[in-house]
Design an enzyme around this catalytic site. Sequence first.
Site, PDB file in Angstrom:
ATOM      1  N   LYS A  13     -30.338 106.701  23.726  1.00 39.73           N
ATOM      2  CA  LYS A  13     -31.416 106.016  22.994  1.00 39.73           C
ATOM      3  C   LYS A  13     -32.016 106.923  21.925  1.00 39.73           C
ATOM      4  O   LYS A  13     -32.205 106.516  20.786  1.00 39.73           O
ATOM      5  CB  LYS A  13     -32.555 105.586  23.948  1.00 39.73           C
ATOM      6  CG  LYS A  13     -32.156 104.632  25.028  1.00 39.73           C
ATOM      7  CD  LYS A  13     -33.354 104.207  25.858  1.00 39.73           C
ATOM      8  CE  LYS A  13     -34.029 105.322  26.635  1.00 39.73           C
ATOM      9  NZ  LYS A  13     -33.242 105.898  27.728  1.00 39.73           N
ATOM     10  N   ARG A 156     -33.710 119.909  29.546  1.00 36.32           N
ATOM     11  CA  ARG A 156     -34.962 119.317  30.039  1.00 36.32           C
ATOM     12  C   ARG A 156     -35.073 119.525  31.540  1.00 36.32           C
ATOM     13  O   ARG A 156     -34.084 119.439  32.262  1.00 36.32           O
ATOM     14  CB  ARG A 156     -34.966 117.819  29.727  1.00 36.32           C
ATOM     15  CG  ARG A 156     -35.666 117.497  28.435  1.00 36.32           C
ATOM     16  CD  ARG A 156     -35.494 116.085  28.041  1.00 36.32           C
ATOM     17  NE  ARG A 156     -35.849 115.125  29.075  1.00 36.32           N
ATOM     18  CZ  ARG A 156     -35.932 113.816  28.859  1.00 36.32           C
ATOM     19  NH1 ARG A 156     -35.698 113.347  27.660  1.00 36.32           N
ATOM     20  NH2 ARG A 156     -36.235 112.991  29.825  1.00 36.32           N
TER      21      ARG A 156
HETATM   22  P1  AMP Z   1     -37.636 109.794  28.561  1.00 31.90           P
HETATM   23  O1  AMP Z   1     -37.747 110.936  27.624  1.00 31.90           O
HETATM   24  O2  AMP Z   1     -37.751 108.464  27.875  1.00 31.90           O
HETATM   25  O3  AMP Z   1     -36.389 109.861  29.433  1.00 31.90           O
HETATM   26  O4  AMP Z   1     -38.908 109.880  29.551  1.00 31.90           O
HETATM   27  C1  AMP Z   1     -39.101 111.016  30.381  1.00 31.90           C
HETATM   28  C2  AMP Z   1     -40.073 110.653  31.493  1.00 31.90           C
HETATM   29  O5  AMP Z   1     -41.330 110.276  30.905  1.00 31.90           O
HETATM   30  C3  AMP Z   1     -39.667 109.478  32.361  1.00 31.90           C
HETATM   31  O6  AMP Z   1     -38.794 109.852  33.418  1.00 31.90           O
HETATM   32  C4  AMP Z   1     -41.043 109.022  32.874  1.00 31.90           C
HETATM   33  O7  AMP Z   1     -41.522 109.897  33.871  1.00 31.90           O
HETATM   34  C5  AMP Z   1     -41.928 109.210  31.649  1.00 31.90           C
HETATM   35  N1  AMP Z   1     -41.964 108.007  30.788  1.00 31.90           N
HETATM   36  C6  AMP Z   1     -41.450 107.849  29.529  1.00 31.90           C
HETATM   37  N2  AMP Z   1     -41.686 106.626  29.041  1.00 31.90           N
HETATM   38  C7  AMP Z   1     -42.367 105.966  30.019  1.00 31.90           C
HETATM   39  C8  AMP Z   1     -42.888 104.659  30.129  1.00 31.90           C
HETATM   40  N3  AMP Z   1     -42.727 103.741  29.149  1.00 31.90           N
HETATM   41  N4  AMP Z   1     -43.553 104.328  31.266  1.00 31.90           N
HETATM   42  C9  AMP Z   1     -43.708 105.215  32.260  1.00 31.90           C
HETATM   43  N5  AMP Z   1     -43.236 106.475  32.236  1.00 31.90           N
HETATM   44  C10 AMP Z   1     -42.560 106.855  31.126  1.00 31.90           C
END
Ligand code: AMP
Length: 211
Positions: A13, A156
Amino acid sequence: MKLVLIGCPGAGKGTQAKVLSEHFHLAHISTGDLLRDQVKSGTPLGLKLKTIMESGGLVSDEIVSQLLRQRIAEDDCKNGYILDGYPRNVSQAEGLDDIVGSLDKVVLIEVPDEAIIERMSGRRSCPVCGAMYHVKNNPPKTEGVCDKCGGGLVARSDDNPETVKHRLDVFHSQTAPVIDYYDKKGLVLKIDGTKDIDVISGELIEILEKL
Ligand code: AMP
């Protein structure tokens, strides 16, 4: 143009959002990045978020929605934006209707679970400029060093196999219903996320240019 990108963790993404945001001059809004900024700030809220994110669980809808509202109000969002990582559950999708009104497309990047764990263990990013790499599929010219700004690349903390497995479970139980939600509105565009990065970008650009 207002787009949502949906896909399991590691589907690509962020990579596609970057390409599309440059091509269409849209703001790229990653709720994961907004939350990681809070963690970096070291505030009590940041510390709380760090624990949740390192476990692979979801942060509360209220906190994420508030950060999103603030971000969308910024000037660079006037021409439109790409949401990367939001909505993550049906309640966020319903809330998003209030925040943005109508969306133009919801892009679903599909990658089977088996491919994800290997993909994510090789993922590296630059903490300085945000560029993304993969040790096998998209390596930097010099190992561990960002091609764009020379920053030291890092993995990460939530990209370890155990946390990735939990994040995949969260995706299937909480985020997959969001796909049905948008399917009923006729907004979903499905893309095969196992193809090469450039091929996926090309297909997406061709389809989105016709909207
Ligand atoms: P990402 O970078 O999108 O993979 O997000 C990393 C982490 O941030 C996820 O595993 C969640 O803990 C938190 N996170 C990101 N976006 C959301 C969202 N829309 N709602 C809740 N938690 C989120």
